[in-house]
Design a protein around this motif. Structure first.
Motif, PDB file in Angstrom:
ATOM      1  N   TYR A  74       0.838  -1.258   0.057  1.00 64.20           N
ATOM      2  CA  TYR A  74      -0.144   0.228  -0.275  1.00 64.20           C
ATOM      3  C   TYR A  74       0.496   1.560   0.243  1.00 64.20           C
ATOM      4  O   TYR A  74       2.149   1.524  -0.069  1.00 64.20           O
ATOM      5  N   ASP A  75       0.010   2.174  -0.128  1.00 64.43           N
ATOM      6  CA  ASP A  75       1.028   3.543  -0.503  1.00 64.43           C
ATOM      7  C   ASP A  75       0.798   4.670   0.309  1.00 64.43           C
ATOM      8  O   ASP A  75       1.549   5.371   1.122  1.00 64.43           O
ATOM      9  N   VAL A  76      -0.141   4.649   1.252  1.00 64.07           N
ATOM     10  CA  VAL A  76      -0.799   4.870   2.115  1.00 64.07           C
ATOM     11  C   VAL A  76      -1.374   4.099   2.927  1.00 64.07           C
ATOM     12  O   VAL A  76      -2.263   3.802   2.826  1.00 64.07           O
ATOM     13  N   VAL A  77      -1.793   5.098   4.036  1.00 66.08           N
ATOM     14  CA  VAL A  77      -2.284   4.506   5.635  1.00 66.08           C
ATOM     15  C   VAL A  77      -3.615   5.410   6.162  1.00 66.08           C
ATOM     16  O   VAL A  77      -2.829   6.909   6.053  1.00 66.08           O
ATOM     17  N   LYS A 120       3.751   6.781  12.103  1.00 60.99           N
ATOM     18  CA  LYS A 120       4.181   7.267  11.433  1.00 60.99           C
ATOM     19  C   LYS A 120       5.541   6.595  11.740  1.00 60.99           C
ATOM     20  O   LYS A 120       6.288   7.191   9.860  1.00 60.99           O
ATOM     21  N   SER A 121       6.006   6.614  13.034  1.00 60.56           N
ATOM     22  CA  SER A 121       7.301   6.301  12.760  1.00 60.56           C
ATOM     23  C   SER A 121       7.615   5.060  11.975  1.00 60.56           C
ATOM     24  O   SER A 121       9.047   4.470  12.376  1.00 60.56           O
ATOM     25  N   ALA A 122       6.464   3.844  12.794  1.00 57.83           N
ATOM     26  CA  ALA A 122       7.198   2.764  11.915  1.00 57.83           C
ATOM     27  C   ALA A 122       7.116   2.268  10.499  1.00 57.83           C
ATOM     28  O   ALA A 122       8.060   1.424  10.410  1.00 57.83           O
ATOM     29  N   PRO A 145       4.126   7.425   3.937  1.00 58.08           N
ATOM     30  CA  PRO A 145       2.627   8.165   4.704  1.00 58.08           C
ATOM     31  C   PRO A 145       1.677   7.226   5.824  1.00 58.08           C
ATOM     32  O   PRO A 145       0.813   7.157   5.039  1.00 58.08           O
ATOM     33  N   VAL A 146       1.219   8.159   7.005  1.00 63.04           N
ATOM     34  CA  VAL A 146       0.267   7.535   7.833  1.00 63.04           C
ATOM     35  C   VAL A 146      -0.715   9.524   8.229  1.00 63.04           C
ATOM     36  O   VAL A 146       0.049  10.091   8.603  1.00 63.04           O
ATOM     37  N   LEU A 147      -1.809   8.800   7.847  1.00 65.24           N
ATOM     38  CA  LEU A 147      -2.378  10.292   8.234  1.00 65.24           C
ATOM     39  C   LEU A 147      -3.780   9.534   9.716  1.00 65.24           C
ATOM     40  O   LEU A 147      -4.168   8.884   8.962  1.00 65.24           O
ATOM     41  N   ALA A 198       8.067  14.226   2.274  1.00 65.18           N
ATOM     42  CA  ALA A 198       7.276  13.278   3.521  1.00 65.18           C
ATOM     43  C   ALA A 198       7.782  13.111   5.137  1.00 65.18           C
ATOM     44  O   ALA A 198       8.349  14.667   4.985  1.00 65.18           O
ATOM     45  N   VAL A 199       7.463  12.303   6.136  1.00 65.65           N
ATOM     46  CA  VAL A 199       7.454  12.752   7.125  1.00 65.65           C
ATOM     47  C   VAL A 199       8.917  12.935   7.500  1.00 65.65           C
ATOM     48  O   VAL A 199       9.656  12.306   7.627  1.00 65.65           O
ATOM     49  N   SER A 200       9.296  13.958   8.430  1.00 68.15           N
ATOM     50  CA  SER A 200      10.354  14.234   9.623  1.00 68.15           C
ATOM     51  C   SER A 200      10.930  12.343  10.176  1.00 68.15           C
ATOM     52  O   SER A 200       9.880  11.439  10.686  1.00 68.15           O
TER      53      SER A 200
END
Length: 252
Positions: A71-74, A88-90, A94-96, A232-234
């Motif tokens: 999957y590309d995003v959660v 998000k860290s795992a 991307p996780v929203l 991307a996320v920090s």
């Protein structure tokens, strides 16, 4: 594009709601986007810190699984966003979270917002979210309808149940408008789809934000921004990737 939507609901218990959500996602997502709507077992049927902790742990595990499955995003559709930073860290995709995404977007629509949740028991959860996201200066308050989750589910399937619930909902919205709210945020996927699902839904010019639409389109945008601009996320502080050992111990 493959989107993993993760809820905290039970498919059998909340089938009228889930059917409406899945139809809505099909309508608003782009033609090349596919998705799965995943539920949680057991679902979040109690209001307690332990329930949120359990649901958050499940979200993290599912984010890891979603990445493994390509999957590309959660997109987490539980408004309280439990385990969001950890998820998000795992993973590298991307996780929203529904709460974070909807609240930030709603602040672009008006000067001040007000939240209406499905039951008074949820008010402290949303007040904590407002503090966590640093929005207290722009939120006039959190109000709730004195009803059960099943009352809302019945309203999806039964017109008379909706007509009984709707005036109670509107009453709480108007109290927030009187307090200075310019935008109404239904605090949860269920009231979002029930009261904000109609095109242009508003009360006296104040938009009722359907965050399920917002998170679906935000999920697509997050993937495209990552593809085109490398955004991307920090990976600092709470969002740093865990050591492999830490992730393995968590999953086991």
């Amino acid at each position: 594009m493959k989107i993993w939507f993760q809820g905290a609901t039970d498919r059998a218990l909340m089938s009228p709601y889930i059917a409406k959500v899945e139809a809505h996602f099909k309508a608003v997502l782009e033609a090349d986007s596919t998705f799965s709507f995943n539920t949680t077992t057991p679902p979040a049927t109690t209001t307690h810190a332990l329930t949120e902790y359990r649901v958050g742990r499940n979200f993290i595990r599912n984010a890891v699984q979603a990445e493994k499955e390509g999957y590309d995003v959660v997109a987490v559709t539980h408004f309280q966003d439990p385990g969001l930073s950890e998820a998000k860290s795992a993973v590298g995709i991307p996780v929203l979270g529904l709460g974070e995404t909807t609240l930030h977007f709603s602040l672009t629509l008006g000067r001040k917002i007000g939240l209406v949740t499905i039951n008074p028991a949820f008010i402290p959860w949303h007040e904590d979210q407002i503090l966590k996201y640093g929005m207290q200066q722009r939120v006039v308050g959190v109000r709730a309808v004195d009803a059960s989750v099943l009352d809302y589910i019945d309203a999806f399937a039964n017109r008379s149940s909706f007509e009984k619930l709707n005036p109670l909902w509107e009453k709480e919205c108007r109290k927030l408008l009187d307090a200075g709210a310019d935008v109404i945020v239904p605090a949860g996927g269920i009231p979002m789809m029930l009261f904000g699902g109609a095109k242009g839904a508003n009360i006296d010019g104040a938009p009722i934000v359907n965050g399920m639409t917002v998170i679906a389109k935000a999920a697509e945008m997050a993937v495209k921004l990552r593809q085109h601009g490398g955004i991307a996320v920090s990976r600092r502080s709470n969002f740093a990737r865990p050591p492999e050992k830490a992730l393995k111990e968590f999953l086991e």
